[in-house]
Design an enzyme around this catalytic site. Structure first.
Site, PDB file in Angstrom:
ATOM      1  N   CYS A 134     -64.466 -73.780 -31.767  1.00 19.56           N
ATOM      2  CA  CYS A 134     -63.409 -74.237 -30.879  1.00 19.56           C
ATOM      3  C   CYS A 134     -63.760 -73.865 -29.434  1.00 19.56           C
ATOM      4  CB  CYS A 134     -62.077 -73.620 -31.266  1.00 19.56           C
ATOM      5  SG  CYS A 134     -62.168 -71.864 -31.598  1.00 19.56           S
ATOM      6  N   GLY A 247     -72.216 -77.982 -46.145  1.00 19.34           N
ATOM      7  CA  GLY A 247     -72.869 -79.068 -45.431  1.00 19.34           C
ATOM      8  C   GLY A 247     -73.444 -80.123 -46.357  1.00 19.34           C
TER       9      GLY A 247
END
Length: 323
Positions: A134, A247
């Site tokens: 973030c 992933g």
């Protein structure tokens, strides 16, 4: 699946098997109670939560591409107070024995700290995952997770206010993952989650504009898998704390590949939106896969390549010796 062959013991998390959803994939879990018995999971990872509620970015949030899915959700969530009041009591009542990890995010170090102080007092949460991708508003919007200073500032500050296990979720949008992984370990992280989404973009030729409202988004899906394998491999050679791999997992072989690269457990994200039973299928496929590849137990997959001599891993020589 309670056999010790499949169990994984991580800081704060005693897993009956190595599989869990990635942050956001199951929201806060309650919406998926009818999909299958969630107690079969190794752990439940809850959606990234912020101090105050967030409505997220303007729509569209999701764009499909030939290489995977781009998302720009913008951390939409009800905020920690609502999660504490509206979700955790029911989760604790319905899934009392399932380990739970809550992902958190903040625009400042202080927001991470305030969240950690609240979570430290919540018995329903076993571990905290720090979403370090973030933007840090104190440093002009650059993500915490792409600099050693950003990672150290968040992890060390959270470590100072909680006794719960901390997992730092690292970004793939860097040139060298090793110093960042080492920084997270030295700052007090009990483990790493690797990797977050890769920054990507998709353009509409007809309208001459970006297909996502915010332009850029996070790329996830199968295209991310080889990158995750390599980054986990690099980080595992530099740290002494466990890694949770994530992933592009869409099969049991994908999951085992992340583990052989150095991960001790595996999160699954996008595939849950394609097949709501994908995690259950991975769990069910694990015994036969271990047999197929001649692993006695799950931990042997994680340690398989680490047991080889440190000779730059001459892969062709290894293949010849095994043939």
């Amino acid at each position: 699946m309670n056999d010790e062959r499949y169990a994984v013991s991580l800081p704060g998390l005693k897993l009956k098997n190595p599989f869990m959803p990635s942050s956001g994939a199951f929201y806060y879990g309650l919406d998926h109670m009818d999909d299958f018995d969630l107690n079969k999971l190794g752990a439940l990872v809850l959606k990234t939560t912020t101090l105050a509620p967030r409505t997220g970015n303007p729509q569209p949030w999701i764009v499909n591409t030939k290489a995977g899915i781009l998302n720009s959700v913008g951390l939409a969530n009800p905020g920690i107070a609502a999660v504490k009041a509206d979700f955790l009591p029911e989760l604790a009542a319905k899934l009392p024995d399932l380990p739970k990890m809550l992902s958190i995010s903040g625009a400042t170090v202080d927001e991470f700290v305030q969240l950690a102080k609240i979570i430290d007092k919540l018995p329903a949460i076993n571990a905290i995952e720090l979403n370090l991708s973030c933007p840090n508003v104190d440093e002009g919007g650059r993500a915490f997770g792409v600099t050693e200073s950003g990672i150290h500032s968040v992890v060390s500050a959270v470590r100072a206010v909680t006794t719960k296990a901390i997992y730092a979720k690292l970004s793939p949008n860097v040139t060298d993952i090793k110093p960042l992984a080492v920084t997270a370990e030295n700052a007090g992280a009990d483990g790493l989650t690797m990797v977050n989404t890769l920054v990507g973009m998709s353009l509409d030729l007809q309208s001459r504009s970006a297909r996502l409202y915010r332009g850029k988004g996070g790329l996830s899906g199968e295209a991310l898998h080889p990158l995750a394998v390599e980054l986990i491999w690099e980080a595992a050679s530099a740290v002494h704390i466990p890694i949770i791999g994530v992933g592009g997992v869409s099969s049991i072989d994908d999951a085992l590949e992340l583990m052989m690269a150095g991960a001790s457990a595996v999160q699954v994200g996008v595939m849950n939106s394609i097949d709501k039973l994908c995690l259950l299928k991975l769990i069910d496929a694990l015994p036969a896969a271990l047999d197929k590849y001649h692993f006695d137990k799950v931990s042997d997959v994680t340690n398989a390549l680490r047991a080889l001599p440190e000779n730059e891993h001459d892969w062709q020589t290894i293949k010849k010796e095994q043939s």
